[in-house]
Design an enzyme around this catalytic site. Structure first.
Site, PDB file in Angstrom:
ATOM      1  N   LYS A 190      -4.466  -0.810   4.234  1.00 26.90           N
ATOM      2  CA  LYS A 190      -4.685  -0.352   2.862  1.00 26.90           C
ATOM      3  C   LYS A 190      -5.992   0.457   2.793  1.00 26.90           C
ATOM      4  O   LYS A 190      -6.748   0.545   3.763  1.00 26.90           O
ATOM      5  CB  LYS A 190      -4.712  -1.549   1.912  1.00 26.90           C
ATOM      6  CG  LYS A 190      -3.427  -2.376   1.977  1.00 26.90           C
ATOM      7  CD  LYS A 190      -2.188  -1.535   1.675  1.00 26.90           C
ATOM      8  CE  LYS A 190      -0.909  -2.345   1.540  1.00 26.90           C
ATOM      9  NZ  LYS A 190      -0.344  -2.788   2.819  1.00 26.90           N
TER      10      LYS A 190
HETATM   11  C1  LIG Z   1       4.054  -2.432  -1.688  1.00 29.86           C
HETATM   12  C2  LIG Z   1       3.468  -3.667  -1.066  1.00 29.86           C
HETATM   13  N1  LIG Z   1       3.480  -4.815  -1.747  1.00 29.86           N
HETATM   14  C3  LIG Z   1       2.940  -5.949  -1.229  1.00 29.86           C
HETATM   15  C4  LIG Z   1       2.370  -5.978   0.007  1.00 29.86           C
HETATM   16  C5  LIG Z   1       1.816  -7.258   0.561  1.00 29.86           C
HETATM   17  O1  LIG Z   1       0.445  -7.182   0.758  1.00 29.86           O
HETATM   18  P1  LIG Z   1      -0.313  -8.284   1.651  1.00 29.86           P
HETATM   19  O2  LIG Z   1      -0.120  -7.928   3.073  1.00 29.86           O
HETATM   20  O3  LIG Z   1      -1.746  -8.171   1.205  1.00 29.86           O
HETATM   21  O4  LIG Z   1       0.267  -9.614   1.304  1.00 29.86           O
HETATM   22  C6  LIG Z   1       2.344  -4.797   0.756  1.00 29.86           C
HETATM   23  C7  LIG Z   1       1.757  -4.806   2.114  1.00 29.86           C
HETATM   24  O5  LIG Z   1       2.043  -4.021   2.960  1.00 29.86           O
HETATM   25  C8  LIG Z   1       2.900  -3.614   0.219  1.00 29.86           C
HETATM   26  O6  LIG Z   1       2.904  -2.462   0.896  1.00 29.86           O
END
Ligand SMILES: Cc1ncc(COP(=O)(O)O)c(C=O)c1O
Length: 386
Positions: A190
């Protein structure tokens, strides 16, 4: 090809300052959720203009808590997109609810607001829209439908720190919640990273109080408040909660990242513009479309390859040249985890974008030589002579 170079798909922008922040936190003796998490929450609120920000362990847990606070429960339906990371659908399933997928717009790769109303049933409890790859989705259109039906809107803003949207005639950062809440990720792919981590922004004090309680076992008082109190506190646990805490080590790192955010986004935007300039003459290549009301942070830069080109072959050819590419995200309904339930609607655009989209390397500290190398390799792989 004579030049030898390797280009990673993505690389977080961190240096000794993040390392020092982590070190100082370890040495402070307070490493789990504590004062630095509280500081980060204040700073993220200020950066986004949200009234409240509750830091958690990652964006998946943020989505879980936000959906629960929005009232989503066993057997309910949540309208969302299939073209997203699996976490979006998983969070809905954690509550025993079902994702109802609507198709996306081809240019933005985001939820098509024109398709949402037809997906509403008596079981619909919320709309979970995604700012995919950092591109703001059409919140104005989605909120209009949600408003007509009294549905809460949760924004999956995992990828969207630093993106902006023009809504109500002014530019707003993503994270100043337009609906019930927005959820962010600090995974290393990110724009900001804490190793892992997440945060929920909301303007609703009651919503914030719920997610804040649930992230720490629904304990009636936080560790920090208990520690700072001169009185003995007898904590209680009145409902089932979770351990979804962000640690102070993560908070210390991401606080430092937040200071870098404007520079990170500016650099990403410059590389995204340069990809368009350099690749514009490849016939059949489709760039993401940024509507005039959106400013993406370009967390991921993906181009749709010409329909007659084999994406896996392109990826392999670029890999052989030393360049990492990725399928930028997935179609949840095509993965076994979420393919069991009959679709309410066909998803032709999601499937086409899923099959043709190629994620290209993009990170703030890449060099023009890195990007030129990627461009040359992609041109070769698409059969274009230099
Ligand atoms: C669109 C989206 N939602 C949720 C997530 C989940 O994030 P995390 O890895 O912080 O749980 C991601 C992670 O890649 C994502 O791209």
């Amino acid at each position: 090809m004579s030049e030898k170079r390797s280009v990673q798909f993505s690389k977080p922008l961190v240096d000794h300052e993040e390392a020092q922040a982590a070190y100082d936190t370890v040495m402070s003796g307070w490493v789990t959720q504590g004062p630095r998490v509280a500081d980060f929450e204040r700073e993220f609120s200020a950066a986004t203009g949200a009234a409240h920000a509750c830091a958690v362990s990652n964006c998946t847990t943020a989505l879980h808590l936000a959906l629960r606070a929005a009232g989503v429960d066993e057997g309910d339906e949540v309208i969302t997109v299939s073209y997203t990371f699996l976490a979006t659908s998983n969070a809905i399933r954690y509550l025993g609810a079902w994702p109802v997928y609507v198709d996306i717009e081809r240019g933005t790769r985001n939820m098509d607001p024109a398709l949402v109303e037809a997906a509403i049933t008596p079981r619909t409890k919320a709309i979970l829209c995604v700012h995919q790859f950092g591109m703001p989705c059409d919140l104005a259109g989605i909120l209009a439908v949600a408003g007509r039906h009294g549905l809460p809107v949760i924004e999956d803003a995992a990828c969207a720190a630093g993106s902006e949207i023009n809504i109500g005639s002014q530019w707003e950062p993503i994270g100043r919640p337009q609906g019930a809440a927005a959820c962010f990720s600090f995974h290393p792919r990110k724009v900001l990273t804490a190793g892992d981590g997440g945060i929920i922004t909301t303007n609703d004090a009651e919503f914030d109080a719920k997610v804040r309680r649930w992230r720490q076992h629904a304990m009636s008082v936080s560790d920090l408040a208990r520690n700072n109190s001169s009185q003995v506190i007898i904590e209680t646990f009145d409902e089932v909660g979770y351990n979804y805490r962000m640690t102070d080590i993560q908070a210390a790192v991401v606080r430092r990242q937040l200071v870098r955010l404007p520079g990170i986004v500016e650099a990403r935007r410059a590389w995204a513009r340069r990809y368009v300039e350099q690749l514009a003459d490849i016939p059949g290549l489709e760039f993401p479309v940024e509507p005039e009301w959106a400013r993406s942070n370009w967390q991921t830069y993906g181009v749709l390859l010409p329909p007659d080109i084999d994406r896996t072959a392109v990826m392999q050819s670029m890999q052989d040249d030393g360049i990492q590419t990725r399928r930028p995200t997935f179609c949840c309904h095509l993965e076994k985890a979420h393919s069991g339930r009959k679709l309410s609607f066909p998803l032709p655009v999601s499937e086409e974008v899923y099959n043709r989209n190629l994620g290209l390397p993009l990170f703030p500290q890449m060099s023009a030589e890195d990007q030129d190398f990627v461009v040359a390799a992609l041109r070769r792989a698409c059969g274009i002579a230099d």
